[in-house]
Each structure stands twice: as C-alpha cells, then as structure tokens.
Design a protein around this motif. Structure first.
Motif, PDB file in Angstrom:
ATOM      1  N   THR A 120       4.005   2.827  -5.052  1.00  0.00           N
ATOM      2  CA  THR A 120       2.652   2.473  -5.444  1.00  0.00           C
ATOM      3  C   THR A 120       1.898   3.711  -5.897  1.00  0.00           C
ATOM      4  O   THR A 120       0.697   3.685  -6.066  1.00  0.00           O
ATOM      5  CB  THR A 120       1.903   1.836  -4.258  1.00  0.00           C
ATOM      6  OG1 THR A 120       1.947   2.742  -3.159  1.00  0.00           O
ATOM      7  CG2 THR A 120       2.536   0.528  -3.849  1.00  0.00           C
ATOM      8  N   THR A 121       2.625   4.809  -6.091  1.00  0.00           N
ATOM      9  CA  THR A 121       2.006   6.030  -6.552  1.00  0.00           C
ATOM     10  C   THR A 121       1.674   5.910  -8.025  1.00  0.00           C
ATOM     11  O   THR A 121       2.515   5.513  -8.816  1.00  0.00           O
ATOM     12  CB  THR A 121       2.966   7.231  -6.352  1.00  0.00           C
ATOM     13  OG1 THR A 121       3.362   7.256  -4.979  1.00  0.00           O
ATOM     14  CG2 THR A 121       2.296   8.541  -6.722  1.00  0.00           C
ATOM     15  N   ARG A 132      -2.151   4.757   2.636  1.00  0.00           N
ATOM     16  CA  ARG A 132      -3.356   4.994   1.837  1.00  0.00           C
ATOM     17  C   ARG A 132      -3.751   3.683   1.188  1.00  0.00           C
ATOM     18  O   ARG A 132      -2.953   3.047   0.514  1.00  0.00           O
ATOM     19  CB  ARG A 132      -3.116   6.065   0.777  1.00  0.00           C
ATOM     20  CG  ARG A 132      -4.342   6.355  -0.101  1.00  0.00           C
ATOM     21  CD  ARG A 132      -4.164   7.669  -0.853  1.00  0.00           C
ATOM     22  NE  ARG A 132      -4.084   8.787   0.078  1.00  0.00           N
ATOM     23  CZ  ARG A 132      -3.214   9.800  -0.054  1.00  0.00           C
ATOM     24  NH1 ARG A 132      -2.352   9.814  -1.050  1.00  0.00           N
ATOM     25  NH2 ARG A 132      -3.198  10.775   0.838  1.00  0.00           N
ATOM     26  N   VAL A 133      -4.996   3.256   1.408  1.00  0.00           N
ATOM     27  CA  VAL A 133      -5.494   2.002   0.844  1.00  0.00           C
ATOM     28  C   VAL A 133      -6.924   2.216   0.372  1.00  0.00           C
ATOM     29  O   VAL A 133      -7.760   2.730   1.115  1.00  0.00           O
ATOM     30  CB  VAL A 133      -5.400   0.850   1.872  1.00  0.00           C
ATOM     31  CG1 VAL A 133      -6.117   1.176   3.165  1.00  0.00           C
ATOM     32  CG2 VAL A 133      -5.932  -0.446   1.297  1.00  0.00           C
ATOM     33  N   ASP A 165      -7.106   7.076   3.943  1.00  0.00           N
ATOM     34  CA  ASP A 165      -5.884   7.225   4.730  1.00  0.00           C
ATOM     35  C   ASP A 165      -6.111   6.662   6.122  1.00  0.00           C
ATOM     36  O   ASP A 165      -7.181   6.860   6.712  1.00  0.00           O
ATOM     37  CB  ASP A 165      -5.481   8.700   4.840  1.00  0.00           C
ATOM     38  CG  ASP A 165      -4.998   9.274   3.522  1.00  0.00           C
ATOM     39  OD1 ASP A 165      -4.861   8.497   2.562  1.00  0.00           O
ATOM     40  OD2 ASP A 165      -4.774  10.492   3.450  1.00  0.00           O
ATOM     41  N   GLY A 166      -5.122   5.965   6.639  1.00  0.00           N
ATOM     42  CA  GLY A 166      -5.246   5.428   7.987  1.00  0.00           C
ATOM     43  C   GLY A 166      -3.893   4.985   8.507  1.00  0.00           C
ATOM     44  O   GLY A 166      -2.873   5.085   7.808  1.00  0.00           O
ATOM     45  N   VAL A 220       0.840  -1.192   0.000  1.00  0.00           N
ATOM     46  CA  VAL A 220       0.000   0.000   0.000  1.00  0.00           C
ATOM     47  C   VAL A 220       0.880   1.247   0.000  1.00  0.00           C
ATOM     48  O   VAL A 220       2.089   1.173   0.225  1.00  0.00           O
ATOM     49  CB  VAL A 220      -0.935   0.008   1.228  1.00  0.00           C
ATOM     50  CG1 VAL A 220      -1.943  -1.132   1.140  1.00  0.00           C
ATOM     51  CG2 VAL A 220      -0.131  -0.104   2.527  1.00  0.00           C
ATOM     52  N   THR A 221       0.260   2.382  -0.242  1.00  0.00           N
ATOM     53  CA  THR A 221       1.002   3.636  -0.354  1.00  0.00           C
ATOM     54  C   THR A 221       1.419   4.171   1.016  1.00  0.00           C
ATOM     55  O   THR A 221       0.614   4.246   1.937  1.00  0.00           O
ATOM     56  CB  THR A 221       0.151   4.698  -1.069  1.00  0.00           C
ATOM     57  OG1 THR A 221      -0.261   4.180  -2.327  1.00  0.00           O
ATOM     58  CG2 THR A 221       0.948   5.983  -1.293  1.00  0.00           C
ATOM     59  N   TYR A 222       2.672   4.530   1.125  1.00  0.00           N
ATOM     60  CA  TYR A 222       3.231   5.115   2.348  1.00  0.00           C
ATOM     61  C   TYR A 222       2.977   6.621   2.363  1.00  0.00           C
ATOM     62  O   TYR A 222       3.160   7.307   1.355  1.00  0.00           O
ATOM     63  CB  TYR A 222       4.733   4.848   2.372  1.00  0.00           C
ATOM     64  CG  TYR A 222       5.513   5.532   3.485  1.00  0.00           C
ATOM     65  CD1 TYR A 222       5.838   4.854   4.649  1.00  0.00           C
ATOM     66  CD2 TYR A 222       5.952   6.840   3.355  1.00  0.00           C
ATOM     67  CE1 TYR A 222       6.567   5.467   5.651  1.00  0.00           C
ATOM     68  CE2 TYR A 222       6.681   7.468   4.353  1.00  0.00           C
ATOM     69  CZ  TYR A 222       6.985   6.775   5.500  1.00  0.00           C
ATOM     70  OH  TYR A 222       7.713   7.390   6.491  1.00  0.00           O
ATOM     71  N   ILE A 223       2.562   7.142   3.534  1.00  0.00           N
ATOM     72  CA  ILE A 223       2.384   8.591   3.681  1.00  0.00           C
ATOM     73  C   ILE A 223       3.402   9.161   4.678  1.00  0.00           C
ATOM     74  O   ILE A 223       4.168  10.053   4.353  1.00  0.00           O
ATOM     75  CB  ILE A 223       0.952   8.935   4.125  1.00  0.00           C
ATOM     76  CG1 ILE A 223      -0.055   8.447   3.063  1.00  0.00           C
ATOM     77  CG2 ILE A 223       0.796  10.443   4.344  1.00  0.00           C
ATOM     78  CD1 ILE A 223      -1.498   8.666   3.450  1.00  0.00           C
TER      79      ILE A 223
END
Length: 575
Positions: free
Chosen positions: A164-165, A144-145, A149-150, A131-134
C-alpha cells in the motif's frame, strides 16, 4: 624442548578457538547501523585509543561491514572505520517489509498509540480495509492509516504481501544525481539481493525517478532499475513544483560552516551566523542542502537549523467531524464538566456530530436536535477535529531516558530452559516489546544490544553512563537445579536505587500474578558499577516446565512489559 613448546602452543591455540570462537562475524549485505548518540567517533581500529577517521551523527545510517567483539566496522562514504556497538542500533539498509500490507479482519478495530490496551485510541479501521504495515511485536502490529501511525491487535489483522506504499515512480518529483562510487551496480529491485543489470561510473549524471527506503529508482537501458542512494549525490532538486518542496529555516548556531557535501569531510565553502535565513532544498541523513546569500548553495548540519512553520489557516473551533462512543453507558451531560447533569447515555459505536470543542469536551448534536456535551478523552473522532486525550502514565515517562539491557547474547546463551530455550532469546523478546511501549509514551529508549550479539558487562554499564539513564533495567530469566522453584525476583545494589526496584517489582507482580520472590539487594556487576538508577529483573524460572511455557507465551510478554512500564511510570511520578 623447543619443539615440544611449539606443539603445546599450537594445541592451546586450537583449543582456545573451540572454546572461544572468534567474535568477528560476517554480516548480510543488507545490514546497516543507525547512530544512537549525538556524535560518534569512527576509528581506524577497534579501540578507543585508535585514531579517529571521521565523526557521524545521531540518526544517520551506514552499511555494516563486520563485527568484532564490542565493535562494529561501518562504511562512511568511501571510508571504513570502527564504532562501539553499544552506541549504534542494527537495522536493515532496505526494509524487508517494504511490500507488506495489513488486511483488517474486524469492523471498527481500535488503533492505539502504543502496543497495549493501556494506550489511547488514535483511530478506527474497518473490516476488509488494507493499511500500510510498519512493524510487528508479539500481539501487536504497527500500521499507518490516514497519515497516522498506531498499533492494532494482531488477532484481528492479517499481514499480506499487498503493497500500500505510494508509487515512487512519479517523474514530476524526479531530480538529477551524480554517482560518487567508482562503479555502482544497477539492480533489478531495491535490494542488495536484486539481480545486477548494469553499472554506472563515478561522476556520471543519473535521473532519479523515485525512492524506496535507501534505494533510488532510475531509468537504465530502457528499463526501470535501482541503485543505492548512499552513492548518489544530489546535483539538482525536483524540476517541477520544487518551490513547494523548499523549506525556510533560521540558523541557531553562533557560527555555522557551509560545506561542499553533506558530511564533516566536506570542504568548508562558506559560513553563516545565528539568525541567518536560508532555504532548505534537500535533506540527507542529518544534513541539509541550503540556498543562501543570493543563490549560493551548500550543505550544513541540519541540527543547527530551525525550520519556520509554513503559513497555514488555523482550524475553526467547530471543525467538522463526529465522535464515536467507545464504551456502553457513556454519559452525555448538559455542560462541559463532570458535575453537570446527565441528559443521555450512549453505547459503544454510537456516533454524534461535533458542534464545537470546549476545553476537553465535545459539544455534540443529539438525535433530537438538542446540543449536549461528551468528555473528549473517552471517545474517538472521525473527520478533521483533533482528538482529545488526557495524560495517563505516559506523562511521567515522556522525555525520560531508559536503557534496557537484554541479558546475555551471542556466545553467552544464559540459562537453558527445560525445552532447550535460551535465556538470551527470551530477554531479547521482552526488551523489544518493552522498548516499543516506552517509545510510544515518548521516552528516549536505548538497548544495550539489539540482536544476538555478545556484550561485556562493562559495555552494558558504559551504555547506561553514556546516555545518563534515568533508569537502567537488566532483563533476565532465572534457572535453578530444583525444578519446583518459580516466581519473580527484583535486585538492586545501591540503597538509593531501592525505590526503583520496589515500584517496578510491585507493578510486575500485580500484572503477571507470578509468585513474589521479593526485592533483594545483590552485588551484580551491572548494578554495583552503575552510577545511574539500576535494577535487575529475574522474570520467572525457565527451569520449571510449567512456568517456562507461561514465560514463552505472547500473553505473558504483554503482561510483564505492561507491569514494568506501569512500574516505571509510578517511580517517575513519585520522584
């Protein structure tokens, strides 16, 4: 005598430079600041009496040139000027985490709305998915999934360099821009550290193929390259599917100037009145490029526009999806209320099809084909059905303005622990995690400093006054000559602020289990001079070897910030 005086003055200057090093600091080329107040004056010199060069707005980001005491020099277009450091937040103009991904190491890993187990579950992710890292903070990673966002536990996630952007090279969304800098470097990658592969001149038209952070991807000399978006002015919107990118809006100001560019420095080319309908074709910082009055174009302040909701079909009450049970022994009832009879019990991981939604309950289909009800706030959902949550502590924190003051900073290191750890570093860790928790609850959070910067006591108080803080928290770690002393103390000055001190201290002691050194009244400057509700927290003794080890752990940081968070919620609930 005169010669001796010159020597004395020279020695004094040299000695002063050693004792008080110049506070003007060099900054990295990629550093920037984000405006943290509604309107901020940019001045010619680092002084409130200096002339105003221009004004900038909340949320806008500008390159950081240098620092001097409590002032930052920034670049706004082709101009440079000074802003008060406590009214901006330092950031990177290009995210260093742009290529990071997160690989999940556990099955059905809970994704929470904030960094803590007290936050609601917003989704699940499964083992081996990426999944995307923030960002990350102590024990938590923000991801981000599926567009949400979580936060997930860092224990069950591995941060990798797998991007994964989505690709930014989709030419169907390309548009034309005009270079505004005299000579703009073209780089091999979206970073100021990228190799310079050429340059483009002022006024030159370029085709923008995509965007990553604050960088535009362009075609240059038969190769794809990057330029800073700050020095490119949009001259045309995406050629294809541009209509789908446009948004209708209504003017909310009684009179709104239309300008030639997205800045208060832009020439006024028109005016609109309240209720006027416009079409937004582009947005940069807090400005919007609009079409109005039969095809005219110009820029207006975006905060005076109210976007119209796109026409959408309302979802049916029986939207498809499933509920996933989170706890063993969960009751399934005959009706949508807690007083009805229990018809079955489910365990963690059990899944049921959703039939419909009734208030805060899901009507579900059991394995035997019968229908029953399960409380929506104790399950998670998959599919298109909206998750149901019951407000917890966050309901008392939402909308509150909280100023967090990480003690010390810069040349003021604070106390020094047994291991040589600086207090200023520990307070910054605590402040960042606490800020993330409070933001997740919907609070308006401001830090007096966001990095290792010296800030005067007056500057800290000014931040509290400027933002009209509902609560001001000064974070510290204690030290004393007696290495046996341990525990947590909370201080207040004004009698009216004792309720805040009592609420936070009680919750903090309960959460951390450290020795209770009580709530005390003290005349600290940041409390005495503060008009807003304010307290100072001494979160443990770094002069005690065993307690210092505890305080440095991520587990303690988690427990301490949770205690403060819950204490604030309790305070606002009762006031």
């Amino acid at each position: 005598m005169y010669r001796k005086l010159k020597v004395i003055i020279a020695l004094a200057i040299i000695l002063t430079s050693f004792l008080y090093p110049l506070s003007s600091n060099k900054v990295e080329a990629s550093q920037a600041v984000r405006v943290a107040t509604d309107v901020l004056n940019v001045r010619e010199q680092p002084s409130t009496s200096s002339a105003i060069v221009t004004k900038v707005k909340r949320g806008e980001t500008y390159p950081l040139v240098t620092k001097q005491k409590e002032w930052y020099k920034i670049k706004v277009g082709n101009k440079e000027g000074w802003v008060a450091s406590y009214l901006v937040v330092e950031t990177n103009s290009v995210s260093s985490n742009a290529n990071n991904g997160v690989k999940i190491l556990a099955d059905s890993l809970r994704v929470r709305s904030g960094p803590g187990t007290n936050f609601s579950i917003v989704a699940f992710v499964h083992k081996s998915s990426t999944v995307t890292y923030i960002e990350e903070n102590e024990n938590w990673v923000k991801i981000r999934v599926d567009g949400k966002d979580g936060w997930v536990s860092k224990q069950y996630a591995s941060i990798s360099k797998t991007s994964t952007t989505p690709s930014t090279s989709n030419s169907s969304n390309s548009f034309v821009g005009e270079v505004t800098a005299t000579s703009l470097n073209v780089r091999s990658e979206p970073s100021s550290q990228g190799k310079v592969v050429g340059s483009v001149k002022k006024g030159q038209q370029i085709t923008v193929l995509g965007q990553q952070g604050s960088w535009y991807k362009i075609q240059h000399s038969n190769q794809q390259a990057w330029v800073s978006s700050e020095y490119v002015k949009t001259t045309s919107t995406p050629s294809s599917n541009s209509s789908s990118q446009k948004t209708n809006a209504v003017v909310t100001a009684s009179s709104l100037n239309v300008r030639s560019e997205g800045s208060l420095n832009g020439k006024v080319v028109g005016s609109l009145t309240r209720g006027a309908n416009v079409t937004i074709v582009n947005e940069q910082n807090s400005w919007a490029e609009i079409e109005y009055s039969g095809g005219k174009k110009g820029w207006v302040a975006g905060w005076y526009l109210e976007k119209k909701a796109a026409s959408t079909v309302k979802p049916q009450a029986n939207t498809t999806g499933n509920v996933v049970v989170l706890h063993n022994g969960t009751n399934i009832r005959s009706q949508a209320n807690t007083s009805s009879s229990v018809v079955a019990r489910a365990n963690e991981g059990d899944t049921f099809q959703i039939v419909s939604v009734v208030n805060d309950w899901y009507k579900i289909k059991l394995s035997n084909g019968k229908e029953a009800y399960i409380a929506g706030w104790i399950v998670s959902t998959s599919g298109t059905t909206q998750s149901i949550t019951r407000p917890g502590s966050e309901q008392y924190l939402k909308g509150k303005t909280i100023v967090i003051d990480p003690g010390h900073g810069g040349r003021d290191v604070g106390a020094i622990g047994v291991s040589g750890r600086y207090e200023k570093d520990l307070t910054m860790r605590t402040a960042n995690l606490l800020a993330d928790k409070l933001k997740a609850a919907g609070a308006n959070v401001h830090l007096t400093r966001s990095n290792d910067t010296f800030l005067s006591l007056q500057g800290r108080v000014q931040t509290s006054h400027y933002h009209k803080a509902d609560a001001f928290l000064s974070l510290h770690y204690d030290s004393i000559n007696d290495p046996s002393v341990t525990g947590t103390t909370t201080y207040y000055h004004h009698a009216s602020h004792k309720k805040l001190a009592d609420a936070v201290h009680s919750s903090l002691i309960q959460s951390t289990k450290l020795r209770d050194r009580n709530v005390r009244q003290q005349s600290f400057f940041v409390l005495r001079e503060n008009r807003q509700p304010s307290i100072l927290l001494e979160l443990g003794y770094i002069s005690n070897r065993a307690e210092e080890l505890t305080l440095q752990s991520s587990d303690y940081q988690e427990r301490a910030t949770t205690g403060i968070y819950q204490g604030l919620a309790q305070y606002f609930k009762s006031n």
